[in-house]
Design a protein around this motif. Structure first.
Motif, PDB file in Angstrom:
ATOM      1  N   LYS A 186       0.967  -0.812  -0.034  1.00  0.00           N
ATOM      2  CA  LYS A 186       0.407  -0.516   0.238  1.00  0.00           C
ATOM      3  C   LYS A 186       0.689   0.848  -0.019  1.00  0.00           C
ATOM      4  O   LYS A 186       0.421   2.024  -0.967  1.00  0.00           O
ATOM      5  N   ASP A 187       1.753   1.222   0.024  1.00  0.00           N
ATOM      6  CA  ASP A 187       2.073   2.587   1.073  1.00  0.00           C
ATOM      7  C   ASP A 187       3.342   2.766  -0.426  1.00  0.00           C
ATOM      8  O   ASP A 187       4.473   1.381  -0.954  1.00  0.00           O
ATOM      9  N   GLU A 188       3.469   3.622  -0.478  1.00  0.00           N
ATOM     10  CA  GLU A 188       4.207   3.358  -1.974  1.00  0.00           C
ATOM     11  C   GLU A 188       5.946   4.036  -1.952  1.00  0.00           C
ATOM     12  O   GLU A 188       6.369   3.486  -2.325  1.00  0.00           O
ATOM     13  N   HIS A 189       6.518   4.473  -0.792  1.00  0.00           N
ATOM     14  CA  HIS A 189       7.680   4.360  -0.484  1.00  0.00           C
ATOM     15  C   HIS A 189       8.385   3.168  -0.430  1.00  0.00           C
ATOM     16  O   HIS A 189       9.367   3.036  -0.508  1.00  0.00           O
ATOM     17  N   PHE A 190       7.712   1.827   0.586  1.00  0.00           N
ATOM     18  CA  PHE A 190       8.031   1.021   1.087  1.00  0.00           C
ATOM     19  C   PHE A 190       7.700   0.210  -0.466  1.00  0.00           C
ATOM     20  O   PHE A 190       8.533  -0.410  -1.303  1.00  0.00           O
ATOM     21  N   ALA A 191       6.836   0.617  -0.459  1.00  0.00           N
ATOM     22  CA  ALA A 191       6.865  -0.167  -2.704  1.00  0.00           C
ATOM     23  C   ALA A 191       8.335  -0.091  -3.527  1.00  0.00           C
ATOM     24  O   ALA A 191       8.687  -0.789  -4.205  1.00  0.00           O
ATOM     25  N   GLU A 192       8.109   1.561  -3.328  1.00  0.00           N
ATOM     26  CA  GLU A 192       9.504   1.928  -4.176  1.00  0.00           C
ATOM     27  C   GLU A 192      11.403   1.624  -3.408  1.00  0.00           C
ATOM     28  O   GLU A 192      12.135   1.183  -4.568  1.00  0.00           O
ATOM     29  N   ASP A 193      11.403   1.018  -1.928  1.00  0.00           N
ATOM     30  CA  ASP A 193      12.433   0.998  -1.847  1.00  0.00           C
ATOM     31  C   ASP A 193      12.008  -0.916  -2.114  1.00  0.00           C
ATOM     32  O   ASP A 193      13.477  -1.600  -2.022  1.00  0.00           O
ATOM     33  N   ILE A 194      11.349  -1.297  -2.513  1.00  0.00           N
ATOM     34  CA  ILE A 194      11.045  -3.122  -2.698  1.00  0.00           C
ATOM     35  C   ILE A 194      11.774  -2.702  -4.268  1.00  0.00           C
ATOM     36  O   ILE A 194      12.322  -4.198  -4.628  1.00  0.00           O
ATOM     37  N   LEU A 195      11.315  -1.980  -4.664  1.00  0.00           N
ATOM     38  CA  LEU A 195      11.570  -1.908  -6.516  1.00  0.00           C
ATOM     39  C   LEU A 195      12.903  -2.167  -6.221  1.00  0.00           C
ATOM     40  O   LEU A 195      13.807  -2.610  -7.517  1.00  0.00           O
TER      41      LEU A 195
END
Length: 197
Positions: free
Chosen positions: A46-55
């Motif tokens: 859900k959290d875009e910042h976490f999603a970017e980190d995972i990317l």
């Protein structure tokens, strides 16, 4: 036809250079695929910042495992699998145990969500973001990755019955949200999914 062959050849050339730790080739791969791969991360996180980190973490894994990629595989599908696995691992590590809402088997008989619903992708993403983590994982794996319930149960460490009930619960919640949202000015872009909701 010639253009397609040239693109395929160029991609293979960039991948081969990236395997040799060519930084420019690695950056070319990242720039070409990062936006699409980020949208996959967002289906699960859900959290875009976490999603970017995972990317970033997943792409590092992609680059360090390029030697394992075989040309007969579809390159994007190979990357997507790494991204999805990284998202699942993130959810497992973020919370002690993903909770799966209590739901009864009667939900298995819910009608499929109507394919007549047409909404902008941002609305669909916002609906998915509001799902509880457990059923969001099941829903995304079933709908976007085309996993069957046995595969989902193995990936998430849950029973097949729990997987089925979570999918049904997600459908119920999404159907309620979709029915409340009207098509803005009669215009919408329809996202193609592998399965109907």
């Amino acid at each position: 036809m010639a253009k397609t062959i040239n693109i395929a050849f160029e991609q293979r050339h960039v991948i081969e250079r990236a395997k040799q730790n060519d930084r420019l080739a690695q950056k070319q791969l990242y720039d070409a695929y990062a936006p699409t791969l980020l949208s996959i991360c967002r289906l699960y996180i859900k959290d875009e910042h976490f999603a970017e980190d995972i990317l970033v973490k997943a792409f590092f894994k992609i680059l360090t495992h390029l030697h394992a990629y075989e040309e007969k595989q579809h390159f994007f599908a190979w990357m997507r699998k790494i991204i999805v696995n990284e998202c699942i691992d993130f959810q497992r590590s973020k919370i002690q145990k993903v909770t799966y809402s209590e739901w009864d088997d009667s939900l298995d008989s819910l009608d499929e969500l109507s394919s007549n619903h047409q909404f902008e992708e941002e609305y669909i993403q916002s609906f998915i973001d509001e799902l509880p983590v457990g059923c969001r994982l099941v829903f995304s794996l079933y709908v976007f990755e085309d996993y069957d319930h046995k595969h989902i149960s193995n990936e998430l460490g849950i029973s097949v019955g729990t997987s089925k009930s979570q999918l049904a619960y997600a459908k119920k919640l999404l159907k309620e949200k979709l029915n409340k949202k009207t098509i803005h000015n009669g215009k919408s872009s329809e996202k193609k999914y592998k399965r109907n909701f």
